[in-house]
Design a protein around this motif. Structure first.
Motif, mmCIF file in Angstrom:
data_model
loop_
_atom_site.group_PDB
_atom_site.id
_atom_site.type_symbol
_atom_site.label_atom_id
_atom_site.label_comp_id
_atom_site.label_asym_id
_atom_site.label_seq_id
_atom_site.Cartn_x
_atom_site.Cartn_y
_atom_site.Cartn_z
ATOM 1 N N ALA A 192 31.955 -7.875 119.372
ATOM 2 C CA ALA A 192 31.806 -6.696 120.232
ATOM 3 C C ALA A 192 30.542 -5.913 119.859
ATOM 4 O O ALA A 192 29.808 -5.445 120.729
ATOM 5 N N LEU A 193 30.286 -5.810 118.554
ATOM 6 C CA LEU A 193 29.099 -5.080 118.102
ATOM 7 C C LEU A 193 27.821 -5.824 118.459
ATOM 8 O O LEU A 193 26.782 -5.211 118.724
ATOM 9 N N GLU A 194 27.918 -7.154 118.450
ATOM 10 C CA GLU A 194 26.734 -7.932 118.807
ATOM 11 C C GLU A 194 26.397 -7.737 120.285
ATOM 12 O O GLU A 194 25.238 -7.568 120.654
ATOM 13 N N ARG A 195 27.465 -7.730 121.119
ATOM 14 C CA ARG A 195 27.246 -7.504 122.556
ATOM 15 C C ARG A 195 26.657 -6.118 122.798
ATOM 16 O O ARG A 195 25.790 -5.941 123.642
ATOM 17 N N ASP A 196 27.136 -5.106 122.065
ATOM 18 C CA ASP A 196 26.662 -3.733 122.269
ATOM 19 C C ASP A 196 26.864 -2.924 120.990
ATOM 20 O O ASP A 196 27.945 -2.443 120.708
ATOM 21 N N PRO A 197 25.787 -2.765 120.206
ATOM 22 C CA PRO A 197 25.912 -2.047 118.922
ATOM 23 C C PRO A 197 26.377 -0.598 119.101
ATOM 24 O O PRO A 197 26.894 -0.004 118.177
ATOM 25 N N ASP A 198 26.193 -0.035 120.292
ATOM 26 C CA ASP A 198 26.566 1.366 120.517
ATOM 27 C C ASP A 198 27.865 1.521 121.299
ATOM 28 O O ASP A 198 28.154 2.592 121.850
ATOM 29 N N THR A 199 28.668 0.461 121.385
ATOM 30 C CA THR A 199 29.900 0.527 122.185
ATOM 31 C C THR A 199 30.836 1.615 121.674
ATOM 32 O O THR A 199 30.987 1.800 120.464
ATOM 33 N N PRO A 200 31.468 2.361 122.603
ATOM 34 C CA PRO A 200 32.463 3.360 122.188
ATOM 35 C C PRO A 200 33.776 2.717 121.749
ATOM 36 O O PRO A 200 34.664 3.399 121.263
#
Lengths: 458, 458
Positions: A192-200
């Motif tokens: 999930a972090l790889e897809r979007d490091p700033d994900t809520p």
């Protein structure tokens, strides 16, 4: 002086939970192959003693003594006559609530966290994992684990983790670990972090992380825990309604209407199921689960087979569902932002035994303020949904000139949710209306799944 | 099953407060001229019915019905046997606490906020002003005013206002106004801002602002309210000890030791004064008010005449005082950071009827964590000071092999103070030791004032 509270002492507490599976027919949960899941297939996730309870059809199940011993730290909870609210509404209705805010974490959640921790302990489990959105469930399980010497790890959706630091601190005070999700501790988190490091973050990701952290422990000493939806969770919560029935009996009252808010369903089930039994045995009684209009699982979504989580790790459950990929609008009642509904509650809706209701965010907060300024106590955002429905019914009784008796579940206090009240005061809260189109879209994810049968229990 | 809670129902509630002024001799409060103040001189600040109560020497004072009607929203409060803490300490002592955290704002403060709002209402007052440090008192008065239709204005010390936004939101939920102090609304506030635009504020300035806002209302419909120190505040809090005595009687217990934390003195007085009466009538009982070592009013400061506030607006009161200009170190128990002590409590210390104790910040927080992980409930920072003393006494009983009965006051919950727990966990809390030099310095401000007489009540 007009009396307000009906108390039970500890010796009067119910010694058994009520299991609704003895009285209703249910479609079984299905595995990925479309066949009913076996207890064995759930063994890496839950301890076997809880799996047995999940599928039991015994009507009454004994509450173990060590569980009673912890529950009595705060139980039995008071039944309160809301006389000040009645006066404010000038209604002939008599309004009672069961005050579940008196537990150490401030909600009904420990009613199941305590027995879950106990059964895990009995099964030799040393670590428990779970997820939490708003933080109520994570703090309840941390508290429960501290009582039984189990290490607790809670994956908390990052946006809540950042917005509600007090919930994390509460978990730590009880010795729990609270980790912002997505984290680097699991593959699901790292992906999930790889897809979007700033994900809520999301509840879906947090569930995946918690399950992965449990099944990934090769020593076999870790299990996952869920705070709502499942049958054994509903079972543990029935102590609320069983106490309430006894308390009303003490003063010669019986409810015409029973109301509880419903996210995953456990708070509603807790107060309602014992009265559902009465209704099935012939009592004339209206029973309303109440949901937010912005997440209209029961009132606008069909009864289908769907997964309990976004990542599709759970079996398919027969329930009202907006689709496991549904992301509700950003309204403020964290405990009610769930795409599905407990299969038992869903079955009761299908059979017409209980009637689902929905209320808007603004009417819920208005109801909360009215209550705080009359009864004193500040209700949790979830509880305000039940109260909005109570107020509707009390005003209807006034219009009709009828002496209705209304009972509702005060699921928790709002002391750690005052930020949402602030938004209400500053006019930043609004109502969300979903279009039929949006709902149809969200339901597409389960189109190819098997369909549940139409079962009739009585 | 081992029972934990002793409950009273509303019909068993005490109908009168206990007034200790009937049983002890007191030096009178003095005006700026060194003469005893007259009730009339206080009339612009307090309503006359409360001033009469402040000076009354009737032993028992009836609790008005409308006050009972609001108190019963949460009272009688439970008496709880802390069995889990006893087990953790492996002590032969039986530990009981009176749980005052169950009120809507979460502390004992509404026990006096409610009658104060009621008497103001009866006197025709429309607006009440007060100050608040940590926020407990401001929220209690906001709640009380919402019950009686009075507008409430709270001057909250700016540093707390910024650090604890939830307290402000709680006041607003009950319809109160919460203003950061110093403000532009008063001359005292404007002067303070002119001296230092970035001042964090102080309780001294906030009191000045609240008094000025009350006496400055030319319509005469505004009065000021104080949440501790004064005789009528102690009076209202005695309902705690009166209930506790009745609850212990129910189970055939009587305390050997009574313990309460003491900042201004009202929480201690509430649990202790009814037992002080028993002691004066011959009972063998130890009574300990507990203060933080960082603000050692009772244990290291003398009994003198001094002002209750920094700005010297109040009369001179006979009390233990560190000096009205004393600024305590930045330890975390907002309700205990006060330079003086209630004159009634001070008089009892002088006579040796109660014995003051002090505990360090770290031992208080350690006691709080131990309690949260055994009893479940998370205590307020103030309460942890009482608990630290309870633990000392319980371990002493263990050493001596004696079956002591210990009763203490659980003044409030710590749910809105979790930030301080966080600092404890991250090692950022430390103990503060004041040197004799520092204490001597702080006491200089009252050197020129009259000295109180040494009075002996019995």
């Amino acid at each position: 002086m007009e009396l307000k509270k009906v108390l039970l002492d500890e010796t009067e507490m119910p010694r058994q939970w009520y299991n609704i599976l003895a009285d209703i027919k249910m479609n079984p949960p299905l595995g990925p192959d479309g066949n009913p899941v076996t207890p064995d297939s759930l063994a890496p996730v839950f301890p076997m003693n809880l799996i047995e309870q999940e599928v039991s059809t015994e009507r009454w199940i004994d509450i173990p003594e060590p569980v009673m011993d912890v529950l009595t730290l705060w139980r039995p909870s008071p039944l309160v006559r809301a006389r000040a609210l009645e006066k404010l509404l000038d209604t002939p209705a008599r309004i009672y609530f069961k005050d579940e805010s008196v537990s150490p974490p401030g909600s009904h959640k420990p009613n199941t966290a305590i027995p879950q921790a106990y059964y895990n302990k009995m099964f030799g489990i040393k670590h428990m994992t779970t997820e939490t959105g708003a933080g109520q469930w994570g703090s309840a399980l941390s508290f429960a684990c501290s009582q039984f010497g189990i290490q607790c790890k809670v994956f908390m959706v990052r946006v809540s983790f950042d917005q509600k630091p007090y919930r994390k601190l509460m978990m730590e005070t009880w010795g729990g670990d609270c980790i912002a999700s997505p984290s680097n501790l699991t593959r699901a988190g790292r992906d999930a972090l790889e897809r979007d490091p700033d994900t809520p973050g999301s509840l879906g990701i947090a569930i995946s992380e918690a399950i992965e952290a449990a099944v990934g422990d090769t020593t076999g000493k870790t299990r996952y825990s869920l705070g709502s939806v499942l049958n054994h969770v509903m079972l543990h919560q029935t102590i609320i309604g069983l106490e309430a029935r006894k308390q009303m009996e003490k003063i010669g009252e019986y409810p015409d209407i029973v109301i509880g808010c419903a996210g995953g369903g456990s708070n509603f089930a807790g107060i309602a199921f014992p009265f559902v039994l009465d209704k099935m045995n012939g009592k004339d009684i209206k029973i309303y689960p109440v949901e937010p209009a912005a997440c209209p699982t029961m009132t606008r979504a069909p009864f289908v087979y769907d997964h309990g989580d976004t990542a599709r790790y759970t079996p398919m459950l027969p329930m009202h569902s907006l689709g496991h990929a549904f992301v509700p609008p950003p309204f403020h009642a964290g405990g009610l932002r769930y795409h599905g509904m407990a299969p038992t509650v869903s079955q009761l809706i299908v059979e017409g035994i209980v009637e689902a209701r929905s209320v808007s965010q603004l009417s819920a907060y208005e109801a909360g303020i009215k209550t705080a300024r009359s009864e004193g106590r500040i209700p949790a955002p979830e509880t305000t949904h039940a109260i909005a429905c109570v107020i509707e019914e009390a005003l209807k009784a006034k219009e009709e000139g009828k002496e209705k008796v209304i009972l509702f579940n005060w699921s928790g206090h709002g002391l750690l949710d005052l930020g949402a009240y602030d938004k209400f005061f500053s006019g930043k809260l609004k109502n969300y209306e979903l279009s039929d189109e949006e709902i149809k879209q969200s339901e597409k994810v389960y189109e190819s799944f098997p369909k549940p049968q139409v079962l009739k229990s009585r």
